[in-house]
Design a protein around this motif. Structure first.
Motif, PDB file in Angstrom:
ATOM      1  N   GLY A  82      26.854  25.804  41.397  1.00  0.00           N
ATOM      2  CA  GLY A  82      28.141  24.801  41.385  1.00  0.00           C
ATOM      3  C   GLY A  82      29.252  26.287  41.545  1.00  0.00           C
ATOM      4  O   GLY A  82      30.838  24.828  42.697  1.00  0.00           O
ATOM      5  N   ASN A 114      31.442  23.084  29.308  1.00  0.00           N
ATOM      6  CA  ASN A 114      31.651  24.162  28.701  1.00  0.00           C
ATOM      7  C   ASN A 114      33.234  24.612  28.856  1.00  0.00           C
ATOM      8  O   ASN A 114      34.098  24.509  29.486  1.00  0.00           O
ATOM      9  CB  ASN A 114      31.079  24.351  30.065  1.00  0.00           C
ATOM     10  CG  ASN A 114      30.797  26.286  30.027  1.00  0.00           C
ATOM     11  OD1 ASN A 114      31.532  27.027  28.955  1.00  0.00           O
ATOM     12  ND2 ASN A 114      30.595  26.908  31.240  1.00  0.00           N
ATOM     13  N   ASP A 148      33.624  18.390  36.888  1.00  0.00           N
ATOM     14  CA  ASP A 148      32.208  19.430  37.526  1.00  0.00           C
ATOM     15  C   ASP A 148      31.529  18.887  36.479  1.00  0.00           C
ATOM     16  O   ASP A 148      31.200  18.695  35.161  1.00  0.00           O
ATOM     17  CB  ASP A 148      32.403  21.009  37.084  1.00  0.00           C
ATOM     18  CG  ASP A 148      31.806  21.430  37.411  1.00  0.00           C
ATOM     19  OD1 ASP A 148      30.576  21.696  38.050  1.00  0.00           O
ATOM     20  OD2 ASP A 148      32.873  22.835  36.871  1.00  0.00           O
ATOM     21  N   TYR A 164      26.165  19.901  34.063  1.00  0.00           N
ATOM     22  CA  TYR A 164      25.144  19.885  32.366  1.00  0.00           C
ATOM     23  C   TYR A 164      24.109  18.368  32.017  1.00  0.00           C
ATOM     24  O   TYR A 164      23.846  17.764  30.832  1.00  0.00           O
ATOM     25  CB  TYR A 164      25.340  19.919  30.727  1.00  0.00           C
ATOM     26  CG  TYR A 164      25.803  21.739  31.386  1.00  0.00           C
ATOM     27  CD1 TYR A 164      25.177  22.919  30.755  1.00  0.00           C
ATOM     28  CD2 TYR A 164      27.385  21.967  31.422  1.00  0.00           C
ATOM     29  CE1 TYR A 164      25.519  23.560  31.164  1.00  0.00           C
ATOM     30  CE2 TYR A 164      27.708  23.543  32.042  1.00  0.00           C
ATOM     31  CZ  TYR A 164      26.754  24.622  31.673  1.00  0.00           C
ATOM     32  OH  TYR A 164      26.968  25.341  31.783  1.00  0.00           O
ATOM     33  N   THR A 211      24.772  20.908  40.318  1.00  0.00           N
ATOM     34  CA  THR A 211      24.362  22.855  39.518  1.00  0.00           C
ATOM     35  C   THR A 211      22.364  22.379  39.865  1.00  0.00           C
ATOM     36  O   THR A 211      22.163  21.343  38.619  1.00  0.00           O
ATOM     37  CB  THR A 211      24.576  23.715  40.104  1.00  0.00           C
ATOM     38  OG1 THR A 211      24.111  24.908  40.069  1.00  0.00           O
ATOM     39  CG2 THR A 211      24.894  23.321  38.067  1.00  0.00           C
ATOM     40  N   SER A 246      21.271  24.884  38.765  1.00  0.00           N
ATOM     41  CA  SER A 246      20.939  26.101  37.375  1.00  0.00           C
ATOM     42  C   SER A 246      21.055  25.797  36.532  1.00  0.00           C
ATOM     43  O   SER A 246      20.421  26.857  35.662  1.00  0.00           O
ATOM     44  CB  SER A 246      22.615  26.952  38.185  1.00  0.00           C
ATOM     45  OG  SER A 246      23.020  26.980  38.799  1.00  0.00           O
ATOM     46  N   LYS A 247      21.531  24.577  36.368  1.00  0.00           N
ATOM     47  CA  LYS A 247      20.831  24.231  34.382  1.00  0.00           C
ATOM     48  C   LYS A 247      19.578  23.935  33.882  1.00  0.00           C
ATOM     49  O   LYS A 247      19.118  24.139  33.394  1.00  0.00           O
ATOM     50  CB  LYS A 247      21.845  23.690  33.637  1.00  0.00           C
ATOM     51  CG  LYS A 247      23.251  24.771  34.075  1.00  0.00           C
ATOM     52  CD  LYS A 247      23.806  26.260  33.394  1.00  0.00           C
ATOM     53  CE  LYS A 247      24.982  26.468  34.194  1.00  0.00           C
ATOM     54  NZ  LYS A 247      25.417  27.538  33.498  1.00  0.00           N
TER      55      LYS A 247
HETATM   56  C1  LIG Z   1      30.636  23.879  33.810  1.00  0.00           C
HETATM   57  C2  LIG Z   1      30.610  24.667  35.000  1.00  0.00           C
HETATM   58  N1  LIG Z   1      30.941  25.178  36.243  1.00  0.00           N
HETATM   59  C3  LIG Z   1      29.717  25.299  37.141  1.00  0.00           C
HETATM   60  C4  LIG Z   1      29.339  26.236  36.397  1.00  0.00           C
HETATM   61  C5  LIG Z   1      28.612  27.752  38.215  1.00  0.00           C
HETATM   62  O1  LIG Z   1      27.326  27.166  38.201  1.00  0.00           O
HETATM   63  P1  LIG Z   1      26.444  27.588  39.129  1.00  0.00           P
HETATM   64  O2  LIG Z   1      25.602  28.562  38.267  1.00  0.00           O
HETATM   65  O3  LIG Z   1      25.493  26.721  40.220  1.00  0.00           O
HETATM   66  O4  LIG Z   1      27.309  28.414  40.433  1.00  0.00           O
HETATM   67  C6  LIG Z   1      29.105  26.555  35.588  1.00  0.00           C
HETATM   68  C7  LIG Z   1      28.299  27.712  34.879  1.00  0.00           C
HETATM   69  O5  LIG Z   1      28.241  28.516  33.693  1.00  0.00           O
HETATM   70  C8  LIG Z   1      29.740  26.102  35.013  1.00  0.00           C
HETATM   71  O6  LIG Z   1      29.201  25.900  33.299  1.00  0.00           O
END
Ligand SMILES: Cc1ncc(COP(=O)(O)O)c(C=O)c1O
Length: 403
Positions: free
Chosen positions: A99, A175, A203, A206, A234, A236-237
């Motif tokens: 992300g 977040n 963005d 989640y 992303t 990632s989560k």
């Molecule tokens: C709101 C938000 N945007 C972007 C990211 C970044 O994600 P990535 O780890 O995929 O770069 C995060 C990660 O904590 C996030 O909470």
């Protein structure tokens, strides 16, 4: 030393990412509520290993992928999104290295020094710091239980005549507060962006981690994918942050420029990771995995919320997120959470002080706690350590000058 460029001078470190480095150096066990990371034991390592076995034996996985994304991943992603009820044109997708890279590219392409970027207060620090890096002037607009107060953007514009270039929002299980922007406000925001001709950067890391069956459509879907909304996503989560794979959903008119920007940056996202993500999306295991994550994270959220409310004897206010990773705790006004962070670290617990989430550092008595990465026993012990720090050190609760 050689002088940094103006852009280099403006680049700031992330208070959250820096905590990760700090904790690596601390020689004791620390219960880490600071990092917004998935639980390690919920990463589908076995499935990744099986897919990885095939991927790592395929020489083509070690080559450059097309900048817009490995074609296997783009088509797996389109099918996955379809299973979520969303029909996306493959031409509207650009695969990114997580992300953060999506945010960086969008800021790079759309922000001129001096442009106004509206953000929620509080918001995700790495996003506003990226925008600041490109010279943005950040304006904070408060949020309430329904998310960003969209009418206050309108008021700001009417009062000042300053038209923002960009509105950055984390609409779902935000977040750091876990709050969600209501459907009505999403519609208002989409309308406002069209009226002002500014870009909404939505963005959404989640959105797939919801604890109820309620689903609010994305701002992009509400806007019928018009060019005023760019969505940053992303894996990632929902899979693993170390894979560093994410994607942008954009008007296809923007993709050539995004690809050009990436070609000056990293050429393409990691091909091996892209193939592993594609294999996992195709494996048929994702839906169950998501259900499992949601049920486990809901238990953790409830455990953390109950533990905080008990430990602080009703003096704190906690958000009640219906998804995502984070609990937002508001301590009594006189609390200094930066000091609480330091004292907590001495006692083996890490949090992120609220100030980190506000460019004007206004949220001194608040803190973000991530419940996702810790099992319920660790959550209980972490809150015990935090309460010990809070009650042991008078200065944490001293009257502060809140001018
Ligand atoms: C709101 C938000 N945007 C972007 C990211 C970044 O994600 P990535 O780890 O995929 O770069 C995060 C990660 O904590 C996030 O909470």
């Amino acid at each position: 030393m050689t002088e940094y460029s103006l852009l280099g001078e403006r680049i700031l470190e992330s208070p959250i990412d820096s905590t990760t480095s700090l904790l690596e150096k601390i020689n004791r066990d620390v219960i880490n509520f600071a990092l917004g990371s998935p639980a390690q034991n919920m990463i589908p390592t076995q499935a990744f290993a099986e897919i990885g076995n095939t991927v790592l034996n395929d020489a083509s996985a070690y080559g450059y992928a097309p900048t817009e994304g490995d074609s296997e991943l783009v088509s797996s992603l389109v099918s996955f999104l379809k299973s979520q009820g969303r029909n996306l044109d493959p031409a509207s997708i650009v695969i990114t290295a997580g992300g953060m890279q999506g945010l960086d590219v969008v800021c790079k392409l759309f922000i001129n020094p001096g442009d106004t970027v509206i953000v929620e207060s509080p918001t995700y620090p790495s996003a506003f710091m990226t925008a600041i890096g490109y010279g943005a002037n950040i304006i904070e607009i408060p949020i309430d239980d329904d998310g960003l107060k969209v009418n206050e953007i309108d008021e700001y514009v009417n009062r000042t005549g300053d038209i923002p270039k960009m509105i950055y929002v984390v609409p779902t299980f935000q977040n750091p507060t876990g709050r969600t922007l209501s459907l009505q406000r999403r519609e208002e925001l989409a309308g406002l962006a069209r009226k002002l001709n500014c870009l909404i950067v939505e963005d959404d890391p989640y959105g797939l981690i919801g604890f109820t069956n309620d689903h609010i459509p994305s701002i992009r879907d509400i806007s019928h994918a018009d060019s005023h909304v760019v969505t940053v996503r992303t894996f990632s989560k929902i899979m693993a942050p170390g894979l560093r794979v994410g994607w942008l959903e954009v008007d296809p008119a923007y993709t050539d420029k995004i690809i050009a920007a990436r070609q000056c940056m990293d050429t393409c996202a990691n091909t091996v990771s892209q193939r592993i993500v594609a294999g996992y999306l195709d494996s048929g295991k994702v839906q169950n995995h998501l259900r499992y994550l949601c049920s486990q994270y809901e238990v953790r959220k409830n455990t953390l919320r109950a533990a905080v409310e008990t430990a602080f004897l009703g003096t704190v206010h906690t958000s009640d997120p219906l998804g995502g990773f984070f609990l937002w705790v508001t301590f009594p006004e006189e609390t200094d959470c930066e000091l609480l962070f330091k004292e907590g670290l001495e006692r083996g617990v890490a949090i992120v002080p609220g100030n980190a989430f506000s460019p004007s550092r206004q949220l001194r008595n608040c803190a973000r706690l991530c419940f996702a990465a810790l099992d319920p026993d660790a959550i209980g012990e972490g809150v015990r350590r935090l309460a010990e720090a809070y009650y042991a050190v008078d200065a944490v609760r001293a009257k502060v000058d809140v001018a």
